[in-house]
Structures are given as structure tokens and as C-alpha cells.
Design an enzyme around this catalytic site. Structure first.
Site, PDB file in Angstrom:
ATOM      1  N   ASP A  35       0.802  -1.217   0.000  1.00  0.00           N
ATOM      2  CA  ASP A  35       0.000   0.000   0.000  1.00  0.00           C
ATOM      3  C   ASP A  35       0.832   1.263   0.000  1.00  0.00           C
ATOM      4  O   ASP A  35       2.041   1.244  -0.160  1.00  0.00           O
ATOM      5  CB  ASP A  35      -1.104  -0.009   1.058  1.00  0.00           C
ATOM      6  CG  ASP A  35      -0.624  -0.527   2.388  1.00  0.00           C
ATOM      7  OD1 ASP A  35       0.502  -0.205   2.742  1.00  0.00           O
ATOM      8  OD2 ASP A  35      -1.393  -1.266   3.037  1.00  0.00           O
ATOM      9  N   LYS A  57      -3.931   4.024  -1.882  1.00  0.00           N
ATOM     10  CA  LYS A  57      -4.684   5.115  -2.483  1.00  0.00           C
ATOM     11  C   LYS A  57      -3.931   5.613  -3.709  1.00  0.00           C
ATOM     12  O   LYS A  57      -2.740   5.812  -3.672  1.00  0.00           O
ATOM     13  CB  LYS A  57      -4.806   6.246  -1.477  1.00  0.00           C
ATOM     14  CG  LYS A  57      -6.075   7.047  -1.629  1.00  0.00           C
ATOM     15  CD  LYS A  57      -6.186   8.092  -0.554  1.00  0.00           C
ATOM     16  CE  LYS A  57      -6.690   7.539   0.763  1.00  0.00           C
ATOM     17  NZ  LYS A  57      -6.764   8.523   1.833  1.00  0.00           N
ATOM     18  N   MET A 171      -0.940   9.275  12.444  1.00  0.00           N
ATOM     19  CA  MET A 171      -2.154   9.702  11.731  1.00  0.00           C
ATOM     20  C   MET A 171      -2.797  10.917  12.393  1.00  0.00           C
ATOM     21  O   MET A 171      -4.019  11.028  12.461  1.00  0.00           O
ATOM     22  CB  MET A 171      -3.184   8.550  11.686  1.00  0.00           C
ATOM     23  CG  MET A 171      -2.672   7.340  10.935  1.00  0.00           C
ATOM     24  SD  MET A 171      -3.822   5.963  10.958  1.00  0.00           S
ATOM     25  CE  MET A 171      -3.445   5.201  12.520  1.00  0.00           C
TER      26      MET A 171
HETATM   27  N1  SAH Z   1       2.387   0.580  10.596  1.00  0.00           N
HETATM   28  C1  SAH Z   1       2.942   1.904  10.471  1.00  0.00           C
HETATM   29  C2  SAH Z   1       1.949   2.973  10.864  1.00  0.00           C
HETATM   30  C3  SAH Z   1       0.738   3.042   9.977  1.00  0.00           C
HETATM   31  S1  SAH Z   1      -0.357   4.335  10.395  1.00  0.00           S
HETATM   32  C4  SAH Z   1       4.227   1.993  11.296  1.00  0.00           C
HETATM   33  O1  SAH Z   1       4.509   1.110  12.104  1.00  0.00           O
HETATM   34  O2  SAH Z   1       4.980   2.949  11.089  1.00  0.00           O
HETATM   35  C5  SAH Z   1       0.176   5.618   9.321  1.00  0.00           C
HETATM   36  C6  SAH Z   1       0.873   6.705  10.089  1.00  0.00           C
HETATM   37  O3  SAH Z   1       2.198   6.324  10.400  1.00  0.00           O
HETATM   38  C7  SAH Z   1       1.029   8.001   9.340  1.00  0.00           C
HETATM   39  O4  SAH Z   1      -0.143   8.768   9.397  1.00  0.00           O
HETATM   40  C8  SAH Z   1       2.150   8.662  10.090  1.00  0.00           C
HETATM   41  O5  SAH Z   1       1.697   9.208  11.296  1.00  0.00           O
HETATM   42  C9  SAH Z   1       3.010   7.475  10.445  1.00  0.00           C
HETATM   43  N2  SAH Z   1       4.108   7.301   9.484  1.00  0.00           N
HETATM   44  C10 SAH Z   1       4.307   6.270   8.657  1.00  0.00           C
HETATM   45  N3  SAH Z   1       5.450   6.433   7.960  1.00  0.00           N
HETATM   46  C11 SAH Z   1       5.983   7.596   8.376  1.00  0.00           C
HETATM   47  C12 SAH Z   1       7.160   8.310   8.045  1.00  0.00           C
HETATM   48  N4  SAH Z   1       8.017   7.862   7.142  1.00  0.00           N
HETATM   49  N5  SAH Z   1       7.401   9.473   8.696  1.00  0.00           N
HETATM   50  C13 SAH Z   1       6.546   9.939   9.621  1.00  0.00           C
HETATM   51  N6  SAH Z   1       5.416   9.307   9.958  1.00  0.00           N
HETATM   52  C14 SAH Z   1       5.135   8.152   9.349  1.00  0.00           C
END
Ligand code: SAH
Length: 494
Positions: A35, A57, A171
Site C-alpha cells: 500500500d 490510495k 495519523m
Molecule cells: N504501521 C505503520 C503505521 C501506519 S499508520 C508503522 O509502524 O509505522 C500511518 C501513520 O504512520 C502516518 O499517518 C504517520 O503518522 C506514520 N508514518 C508512517 N510512515 C511515516 C514516516 N516515514 N514518517 C513519519 N510518519 C510516518
């Protein structure tokens, strides 16, 4: 055979943060379902033969609904495929990984989970924020800042404030003002250090630091967008001293790498390790001329004291394929001597178990010609590109050497025109474009148009000949001291 789904955490973006086990699973995958949050650099690790299914998306389109994703995974596993379900960060940290596995478990399909490096910790780390610290944070709370449409955030802010640990909201970009307001209402000090990290661990990473009460205004000013973390707690103050990523020499620099696809790897990796934002745009392709009767007959006539001359890895590969195709191997070479123009061709020889007898001091055609003219008593066979540089043959001819110039591969410029790339270049979005041969210049110019305005980019050129080609189109250039990848990379740091 029954298939299997491996749920793999892709990490926060930097491909180096993928786990060894995850990478192994990816390399063996037949189908990869991924995704939006999986970075392009990680997607580039998907093997060429694997089928890709994007359930994220896309512009103007909604993501594939969760129940449909669950179904796709099940169908692919049932069809006997080895499926990798690739998710950003860690699949079980707000990744709905649990839901996907429940479906598989219920249907009796085989599955496995490979944890990933979560952005909640890693994006903070790349911004110089350790999420715990003995002096000031003894707990870490990872919270979703996402509310169901129209609903209020379902968070016990008072409990969070009372716990006194580091708070990391995922998020939470949209809800930022609400989160800050609620924390203040629950009694948190407005001067508490806070930060946001956008695109953490990616070359485009941005950090926004402010006191909690000022964070929404500061984030709005910087235009911070998703994906981003919101981090609240004393540890955020450490970023001033510990922020290392943004201090890398090429951080914030965008570099276009024009090498052929199969050779871009090391150059891109070296640039990325220095913090550069690398875009690969392969402008040329090389293709071995096979069958190659001229090379075959020359190889039939090989004898001790003769020399083979290589001016690129592509030439070595064409030679080796031809030799093996003739049912022969390295033993055929016996007393034959080998010359390589530089380290890349030398390495390609090494890969075939062969060591170059000669590499000129300066890695270019003219110096190779001069060195060969001096060293080679016997006949010289040049196995090189169709349009090889005359500097090599001129030098040999001038010395009266006995040589044969055999074209063993050709360069193809069949990449499509890129209007978008041209616009980006003219807008100054790229700091550098790398040219590892005159043909990459030709390929690049043919893709963006010779009449483009190249004044806002700098061409990093492997040698004078390449630079000469770039100057023809008005591309400002820097020329590497030595015709080697490390010297080219060094130019970007000047
Ligand atoms: N499973 C993922 C989180 C998914 S929820 C994890 O463990 O990182 C999606 C959220 O993760 C985004 O809205 C943001 O808040 C955060 N996120 C994911 N990748 C990111 C990145 N490279 N830098 C900052 N925030 C990130």
C-alpha cells in the site's frame, strides 16, 4: 502446492531499515501486495518477476477496501502463490495487520509475520529524538490521532498527561489542533517540547520543533503534511543536539541518476548514504550483440601473448556470454592477457574469475590505448561498444600496434520522452544529474529534449569526454578527478 502469505513490515521508508528476514521473503515472493506508505525505494527491491498488486490510495481513487484486500490475500494464497503482504513500518502498529491475518487464519490459509521497524520510533530517531531517556522519559505511548468520520478522538488525555512519558501520535496531522488543545486542557504545560517529523527516514524528511502550544502554528507555517508523527515530551529538546540525518552532506539534494537500470545500484546507494534524494532515470540500455560471429572467430584464434581489451562491464558480459555459449570457459584464455579501462570493467572481469593485467593510471580510452601500445607485444582484440571512442584505436594505430576492434554490444536510446522531467529540471528541482558516459548524456538529452534549459542543474561527469558531450547542450558540468564512481560521488559534495 498450497500458497502462503507473509506479512512483512517494510519499515518507515529508508530501504536500509527493512529487516533481513523481510528482504529474504520479498526476494522469494511471487506476488507482492502493498500500500501507499511503502516507499518507492523499498518497492524497487521487489524482484522483477513478481506480480505487484497496489491496494493503496492512488490519485483521485480510493484505496481498495480492507475486506477486499483480505480477499485478495486469500485468493492468491489459495492459488498456490507465495505472497508477500508489504506494509509500511510494522504491520501490527496501526497497520491492520491483525485483521488481515484473522481472515487467513479463519480460512485455514498458511501465514507468517515479519515485524518491521515502526515509524513511531524510527522517524523520531532520524530526527534526533530518542523516544525514551533515563533523565526525562520512562514510558512511551503510541497513539492514533485518527478519528472515525465526524466522531471525537477516543483518547484519555488526562491519563496520558498523568503518565508523563513520551507521546507519539500517528495519523494525527489533521487532528493536530485538537490534540494540542486537549493535552493543554488535561493539564500539560504549554512549554513542553514537541515536534513533528514529516516523511521520516526519507530524503525529504522535515522536522518541525516547537513548544507544544506553538506546534500547530509552526506546523501550518511549514506546511507539514501526512505522513508525519507528532511527538510530545522532554525528549524532543534533544533533537537540537542529536539530529544527525539532516546534517548529512547531501541532505536535501536531489540527484538524477541516468545509468542503465542494471548498473545504477552502487551509485544510487552511495549517494543515498550521504543523504541525497536519488531518482533513477535510466536513459540508455546496453544490449550484447549476440550471436557475434566476429567475436566467435576471434576467440577461436586466441593464443598466448594476445591481449583482450575491455572498456566497460557490458563488454565483459557480452564476451563471457559468447564464450560460454561456445561451450568454453576461462581455461580457453590460458596465456591471454587482459586489459580493463577502469575499476568497473575490472570488477566485471573479477566476477568471471579473471584478473586484469592492465588498468591504465587514468581511466579513459586514450590512456588505455597508450598503455596497451606500450605493454602489448602480441595482437590486441578490443571487445567494446559499437560506437567506441576513436581515442583508443587512434593511440594503438599511432603506435603501429596489431589490433582488431570488435563491436560486442550496442547502446539503445529507447526511453520515452519525459515532459514531466523536463519541467522539473527547468524549475530547478534537481541539483545534480550524473553522467557515467557520453552515451548517458545523449540518452538523457533525447529524453528531455535538446532545446531544454539545463542551466539550473549541474552535470556530474565521469570524465572529460562525457563532460564535452554535456557542454554541447549547455549543461553546466563538474568533472571527476578519476573516472570512478567514488570520484563522481565526491563531486556532489563540493
Ligand atoms: N504501521 C505503520 C503505521 C501506519 S499508520 C508503522 O509502524 O509505522 C500511518 C501513520 O504512520 C502516518 O499517518 C504517520 O503518522 C506514520 N508514518 C508512517 N510512515 C511515516 C514516516 N516515514 N514518517 C513519519 N510518519 C510516518
Amino acid at each position: 502446492m498450497a500458497g502462503k502469505v507473509t506479512l512483512v513490515g517494510a519499515g518507515p521508508g529508508d530501504p536500509g531499515l527493512m529487516t533481513v528476514k523481510g528482504l529474504r521473503a520479498l526476494r522469494d515472493a511471487e506476488v507482492v501486495v502493498y500500500d501507499r506508505l511503502v516507499s518507492p525505494a523499498v518497492l524497487a527491491l521487489i524482484p522483477a518477476g513478481a506480480r505487484r498488486i497496489d491496494v493503496g490510495k492512488q490519485a483521485g481513487r480510493h484505496p481498495v477496501p480492507q475486506h477486499r484486500i483480505n480477499q485478495i490475500l486469500l485468493e492468491e494464497a489459495r492459488a498456490g502463490h507465495s505472497v508477500v503482504r508489504l506494509k509500511g513500518g510494522d504491520p501490527f502498529v496501526f497497520g491492520r495487520g491483525g485483521e488481515e491475518l484473522e481472515t487467513l487464519a479463519q480460512a485455514g490459509a498458511a501465514f507468517e509475520e515479519v515485524p518491521g521497524v515502526t515509524s513511531a520510533v524510527a522517524a523520531a530517531a532520524y530526527a534526533g529524538i530518542p523516544v525514551t531517556h533515563r533523565r526525562c522519559a520512562s514510558s512511551l505511548h503510541i497513539i492514533t490521532g485518527h478519528a472515525r468520520e465526524g466522531a471525537a478522538l477516543d483518547i484519555d488525555f488526562e491519563a496520558l498527561v498523568r503518565a508523563g512519558g513520551t507521546l507519539v501520535f500517528l495519523m494525527g496531522v489533521t487532528a493536530l489542533p485538537v490534540i494540542v488543545r486537549e493535552l493543554l486542557a488535561a493539564g500539560m504545560d504549554g512549554r513542553t517540547p514537541a515536534a513533528m517529523v514529516e516523511n521520516g527516514t526519507l530524503p525529504s524528511q522535515r522536522r518541525c520543533g516547537a513548544a507544544l502550544e506553538d506546534l500547530p502554528a509552526r506546523a501550518a507555517e511549514m506546511g507539514i503534511r501526512s505522513p508525519a508523527l507528532i511527538i510530545v515530551g522532554e525528549v524532543c529538546a534533544l533533537a537540537q543536539r542529536l539530529c544527525w540525518f539532516e546534517g548529512l552532506p547531501l541532505c536535501g539534494k536531489r540527484v538524477l541518476v541516468t545509468r542503465p537500470e542494471d548498473r545504477a545500484g552502487t551509485l544510487s546507494e552511495k549517494l543515498r548514504a550521504l543523504g541525497a534524494d536519488v531518482t533513477e532515470f535510466p536513459c540508455i540500455r546496453t544490449e550484447a550483440i549476440l550471436p557475434c560471429p566476429a567475436m566467435e572467430s576471434a576467440l577461436e584464434r586466441l593464443g598466448a601473448g594476445m591481449w583482450l581489451g575491455f572498456t566497460s562491464a557490458a563488454g565483459v558480459e557480452a564476451f563471457w556470454t559468447c564464450l560460454r555459449g561456445m561451450g568454453r570457459d576461462a581455461r580457453t584464455l590460458g596465456g591471454v592477457k587482459l586489459a580493463a579501462v577502469g575499476p568497473a570493467a575490472g570488477k566485471a572481469l573479477e566476477a568471471c574469475g579473471l584478473a586484469a593485467d592492465l588498468i591504465p593510471e587514468v581511466y579513459d580510452a586514450a590512456h588505455m590505448g597508450a598503455a596497451l601500445a606500450k605493454e602489448a607485444a602480441g595482437k590486441v582484440l578490443l571487445l567494446r561498444a559499437e560506437e567506441g571512442s576513436p581515442a583508443l584505436t587512434d593511440a594503438l594505430a599511432a603506435a603501429g600496434a596489431d589490433f582488431e576492434d570488435i563491436p560486442v554490444y550496442r547502446t539503445l536510446y529507447d526511453n520515452p520522452c519525459s515532459v514531466r522531467l523536463r519541467e522539473e529540471l527547468e524549475a530547478g528541482e534537481f541539483d545534480y544529474v550524473t553522467f557515467t558516459s557520453a552515451s548517458t548524456v545523449k540518452g538523457f538529452v533525447s529524453a528531455v529534449g535538446a532545446d531544454a534549459d539545463f542551466r539550473r542543474v549541474v552535470g556530474l561527469c565521469i570524465g572529460e569526454q562525457t563532460a564535452g558531450e554535456a557542454r554541447k547542450y549547455g549543461i553546466p558540468v563538474r568533472v571527476a578527478e578519476k573516472a570512478a564512481i567514488d570520484a563522481l560521488v565526491k563531486l556532489a559534495e563540493e
